[in-house]
Design an enzyme around this catalytic site. Structure first.
Site, PDB file in Angstrom:
ATOM      1  CE1 TYR A  81       6.362  -8.568   4.616  1.00 14.27           C
ATOM      2  CE2 TYR A  81       6.521  -6.941   6.372  1.00 14.27           C
ATOM      3  CZ  TYR A  81       6.813  -7.336   5.093  1.00 14.27           C
ATOM      4  OH  TYR A  81       7.570  -6.525   4.275  1.00 14.27           O
ATOM      5  CE  LYS A 105      10.828  -8.491   4.271  1.00 14.58           C
ATOM      6  NZ  LYS A 105      11.117  -8.821   2.837  1.00 14.58           N
TER       7      LYS A 105
HETATM    8  N1  LIG Z   1       5.441  -2.382   0.333  1.00 15.59           N
HETATM    9  C1  LIG Z   1       6.096  -1.911   1.390  1.00 15.59           C
HETATM   10  O1  LIG Z   1       5.724  -0.902   1.999  1.00 15.59           O
HETATM   11  C2  LIG Z   1       7.338  -2.596   1.844  1.00 15.59           C
HETATM   12  C3  LIG Z   1       7.794  -3.764   1.261  1.00 15.59           C
HETATM   13  N2  LIG Z   1       8.956  -4.341   1.691  1.00 15.59           N
HETATM   14  C4  LIG Z   1       9.477  -5.555   1.029  1.00 15.59           C
HETATM   15  O2  LIG Z   1       9.641  -5.256  -0.349  1.00 15.59           O
HETATM   16  C5  LIG Z   1       9.502  -6.449  -1.119  1.00 15.59           C
HETATM   17  C6  LIG Z   1       8.568  -6.189  -2.278  1.00 15.59           C
HETATM   18  O3  LIG Z   1       7.309  -5.831  -1.767  1.00 15.59           O
HETATM   19  P1  LIG Z   1       6.125  -5.338  -2.714  1.00 15.59           P
HETATM   20  O4  LIG Z   1       6.652  -5.047  -4.055  1.00 15.59           O
HETATM   21  O5  LIG Z   1       5.406  -4.306  -1.944  1.00 15.59           O
HETATM   22  O6  LIG Z   1       5.226  -6.646  -2.745  1.00 15.59           O
HETATM   23  P2  LIG Z   1       4.436  -7.331  -3.962  1.00 15.59           P
HETATM   24  O7  LIG Z   1       3.460  -8.260  -3.340  1.00 15.59           O
HETATM   25  O8  LIG Z   1       3.945  -6.329  -4.923  1.00 15.59           O
HETATM   26  O9  LIG Z   1       5.589  -8.171  -4.674  1.00 15.59           O
HETATM   27  C7  LIG Z   1       6.062  -9.394  -4.173  1.00 15.59           C
HETATM   28  C8  LIG Z   1       6.268 -10.342  -5.342  1.00 15.59           C
HETATM   29  O10 LIG Z   1       6.781 -11.576  -4.819  1.00 15.59           O
HETATM   30  C9  LIG Z   1       6.177 -12.630  -5.541  1.00 15.59           C
HETATM   31  N3  LIG Z   1       6.213 -13.853  -4.765  1.00 15.59           N
HETATM   32  C10 LIG Z   1       5.555 -14.096  -3.606  1.00 15.59           C
HETATM   33  N4  LIG Z   1       5.783 -15.356  -3.211  1.00 15.59           N
HETATM   34  C11 LIG Z   1       6.610 -15.918  -4.126  1.00 15.59           C
HETATM   35  C12 LIG Z   1       7.192 -17.208  -4.267  1.00 15.59           C
HETATM   36  N5  LIG Z   1       6.952 -18.179  -3.401  1.00 15.59           N
HETATM   37  N6  LIG Z   1       8.003 -17.429  -5.332  1.00 15.59           N
HETATM   38  C13 LIG Z   1       8.224 -16.454  -6.249  1.00 15.59           C
HETATM   39  N7  LIG Z   1       7.692 -15.230  -6.177  1.00 15.59           N
HETATM   40  C14 LIG Z   1       6.897 -14.959  -5.117  1.00 15.59           C
HETATM   41  C15 LIG Z   1       4.750 -12.153  -5.791  1.00 15.59           C
HETATM   42  O11 LIG Z   1       4.131 -12.860  -6.846  1.00 15.59           O
HETATM   43  C16 LIG Z   1       4.969 -10.672  -6.087  1.00 15.59           C
HETATM   44  O12 LIG Z   1       5.104 -10.450  -7.472  1.00 15.59           O
HETATM   45  C17 LIG Z   1       9.038  -7.530  -0.146  1.00 15.59           C
HETATM   46  O13 LIG Z   1      10.151  -8.306   0.231  1.00 15.59           O
HETATM   47  C18 LIG Z   1       8.534  -6.752   1.061  1.00 15.59           C
HETATM   48  O14 LIG Z   1       8.705  -7.487   2.234  1.00 15.59           O
HETATM   49  C19 LIG Z   1       9.700  -3.785   2.683  1.00 15.59           C
HETATM   50  C20 LIG Z   1       9.292  -2.633   3.290  1.00 15.59           C
HETATM   51  C21 LIG Z   1       8.086  -1.950   2.944  1.00 15.59           C
HETATM   52  C1  LIG Z   2      -6.578   1.494   7.555  1.00 14.09           C
HETATM   53  C2  LIG Z   2      -5.589   2.565   7.898  1.00 14.09           C
HETATM   54  C3  LIG Z   2      -5.379   2.686   9.373  1.00 14.09           C
HETATM   55  C4  LIG Z   2      -4.259   2.404   7.248  1.00 14.09           C
HETATM   56  C5  LIG Z   2      -4.282   2.347   5.732  1.00 14.09           C
HETATM   57  C6  LIG Z   2      -2.890   2.392   5.153  1.00 14.09           C
HETATM   58  C7  LIG Z   2      -2.083   1.123   5.414  1.00 14.09           C
HETATM   59  C8  LIG Z   2      -2.619   0.033   4.517  1.00 14.09           C
HETATM   60  C9  LIG Z   2      -0.589   1.382   5.200  1.00 14.09           C
HETATM   61  C10 LIG Z   2      -0.042   2.464   6.115  1.00 14.09           C
HETATM   62  C11 LIG Z   2       1.380   2.088   6.490  1.00 14.09           C
HETATM   63  C12 LIG Z   2       1.693   0.960   5.538  1.00 14.09           C
HETATM   64  C13 LIG Z   2       2.859   0.063   5.788  1.00 14.09           C
HETATM   65  C14 LIG Z   2       2.853  -1.242   5.291  1.00 14.09           C
HETATM   66  C15 LIG Z   2       1.662  -1.787   4.576  1.00 14.09           C
HETATM   67  C16 LIG Z   2       0.569  -0.764   4.261  1.00 14.09           C
HETATM   68  C17 LIG Z   2       0.377   0.206   5.424  1.00 14.09           C
HETATM   69  C18 LIG Z   2       0.012  -0.561   6.697  1.00 14.09           C
HETATM   70  C19 LIG Z   2       3.971  -2.197   5.592  1.00 14.09           C
HETATM   71  C20 LIG Z   2       3.504  -3.097   6.744  1.00 14.09           C
HETATM   72  C21 LIG Z   2       4.318  -3.072   4.381  1.00 14.09           C
HETATM   73  C22 LIG Z   2       5.425  -4.043   4.644  1.00 14.09           C
HETATM   74  C23 LIG Z   2       6.536  -3.517   5.454  1.00 14.09           C
HETATM   75  O1  LIG Z   2       7.607  -4.097   5.435  1.00 14.09           O
HETATM   76  C24 LIG Z   2       6.350  -2.390   6.375  1.00 14.09           C
HETATM   77  C25 LIG Z   2       5.276  -1.448   5.925  1.00 14.09           C
HETATM   78  C26 LIG Z   2       5.047  -0.351   6.943  1.00 14.09           C
HETATM   79  C27 LIG Z   2       4.038   0.648   6.478  1.00 14.09           C
END
Ligand SMILES: NC(=O)C1=CN([C@@H]2O[C@H](COP(=O)(O)OP(=O)(O)OC[C@H]3O[C@@H](n4cnc5c(N)ncnc54)[C@H](O)[C@@H]3O)[C@@H](O)[C@H]2O)C=CC1
Ligand SMILES: CC(C)CCC[C@@H](C)[C@H]1CC[C@H]2C3=C(CC[C@]12C)[C@@]1(C)CCC(=O)C[C@@H]1CC3
Length: 345
Positions: free
Chosen positions: A144, A148
């Protein structure tokens, strides 16, 4: 009642708009008078004022109609980190992002805002108050993160004032909030299986968790400040809550808020990391025969046992960013939004 104004330069597309962050972004854009096209492989909701286009972002012909008459594109689609599928990450995050850029150029889109991740600089060792000039991880911990990094480079390199496409990357960290399919559900699942009794390491490591509305706020500020003469063109920006917190305090607040016990017993970090690595290798070797997904992946253990918090001064300076929801309020609103995940529910 608020009246929504929709000027023509307020047409935008959200790739990944059915996801957790994407949907929050769409809702805020509508509030701010934008008309929105969502492009995603799935449709997870319906909202007046949103046109859904279903398709894979690797398919340019499917993407183009969603970008018609659109001046601004947000790209926040990615496979979930938990999928751990190298081929899928490479196809969607790298090849797919190239296609998104080509489609933007062909469709005459003027601005592309990428959701990157602060983890592009994380190698599993401490990051304290990390700024955007830290080098990309040379040894990214998982596929991942690896993809990214490439995705962010592609988008930032595509910033070309002559060609008329301006780009910027937002690097959020640890997004949480209502409807998140990842952090709270994985945590609660681990607690229900009795796996959240332990603190990995000494429990003092500070990290950033960012409430989803702050992440949305950062994206919209970046989009609105992205102009040919602005300093933000082609740059990455950390967006956090600007309130680093002990990882295990945050986990405990969420768990206790939902009625589960907080983790209490300490385990040495190196031991848990080693075991997680072994399990991951085992899962990889056995993948053709049996499929199992360990809860404690090397990435999760590294995130749980090291410092990783980031400086967002650049976003404050250039974007006028300031978190709009505090960590305390964000946690309270998140906990309240998961009644079905409460202990005993
Ligand atoms: N959740 C987190 O803690 C973090 C997320 N991000 C980034 O934020 C963005 C959004 O993440 P979330 O909302 O958490 O994920 P999510 O999984 O809820 O949303 C991602 C969306 O992308 C769509 N998708 C995936 N593959 C696709 C494809 N081939 N064509 C069209 N749509 C597609 C999925 O159907 C989904 O609706 C991602 O780029 C992720 O890398 C960055 C830092 C932290
Ligand atoms: C099982 C436990 C040790 C941890 C449970 C919580 C975790 C699922 C989350 C804690 C920090 C989170 C995190 C992400 C995903 C969910 C956690 C690992 C990311 C990897 C999501 C995508 C990103 O770009 C970075 C995020 C960092 C923090």
């Amino acid at each position: 009642m608020t009246t929504r104004v929709r000027p023509s330069n307020k047409r935008c597309a959200v790739i990944g708009g059915s996801g957790f962050l994407g949907r929050h972004l769409v809702e805020k854009l509508l509030d701010r008078g934008y008309s929105v096209s969502v492009f995603d492989i799935r449709q997870s909701y319906e909202l007046p004022g949103v046109a859904f286009h279903l398709g894979d972002l690797c398919d340019k012909q499917a993407l183009l109609p969603a970008m018609k008459d659109v001046s601004l594109v947000f790209h926040c689609a990615s496979p979930a980190p938990a999928s751990d599928d190298r081929g899928l990450f490479e196809r969607v995050n790298i090849q797919g992002t190239r296609i998104v850029i080509q489609a933007c150029i062909e469709a005459g889109v003027q601005k592309l805002v990428l959701t990157s991740s602060a983890s592009v600089v994380f190698e599993g060792t401490d990051i304290k108050n990390g700024r955007e000039d830290l080098p990309y991880a040379k040894k990214p911990i998982d596929y991942y993160t690896e993809t990214k990094i490439e995705q962010e480079k592609l988008v930032l390199e595509a910033c070309d004032k002559e060609k008329g496409l301006l780009t910027v990357a937002i690097r959020p960290h640890g997004i949480f909030g209502p409807r998140d399919p990842q952090l709270v559900p994985i945590l609660v699942d681990a607690a229900r299986r009795g796996k959240m009794k332990f603190i990995i390491g000494d429990g003092t490591n500070l990290v950033d968790f960012t409430f989803v509305e702050n992440v949305v706020h950062g994206h919209i500020l970046a989009a609105e400040r992205l102009r040919p003469d602005s300093p933000i063109c082609g740059k990455p920006y950390h967006i956090t809550n600007d309130e680093p917190v002990k990882f295990w305090d945050f986990m405990s607040d969420v768990l206790v808020g939902l009625g589960y016990a907080a983790p209490r017993y300490h385990l040495p970090y190196a031991l848990v990391y080693g075991l997680a690595l072994l399990l991951w290798l085992l899962a990889l070797i056995l993948r053709p025969l049996v499929s199992f997904k360990p809860t404690f992946t090397p990435m999760r253990v590294a995130l749980a046992g090291t410092h990783h918090y980031y400086n967002c001064e650049r976003a404050k300076q250039d974007l006028g960013y300031k978190p709009v929801v505090s960590l305390k309020d964000g946690i309270a609103r998140t906990v309240q939004s998961y009644p079905h995940l409460r202990q005993g529910a």
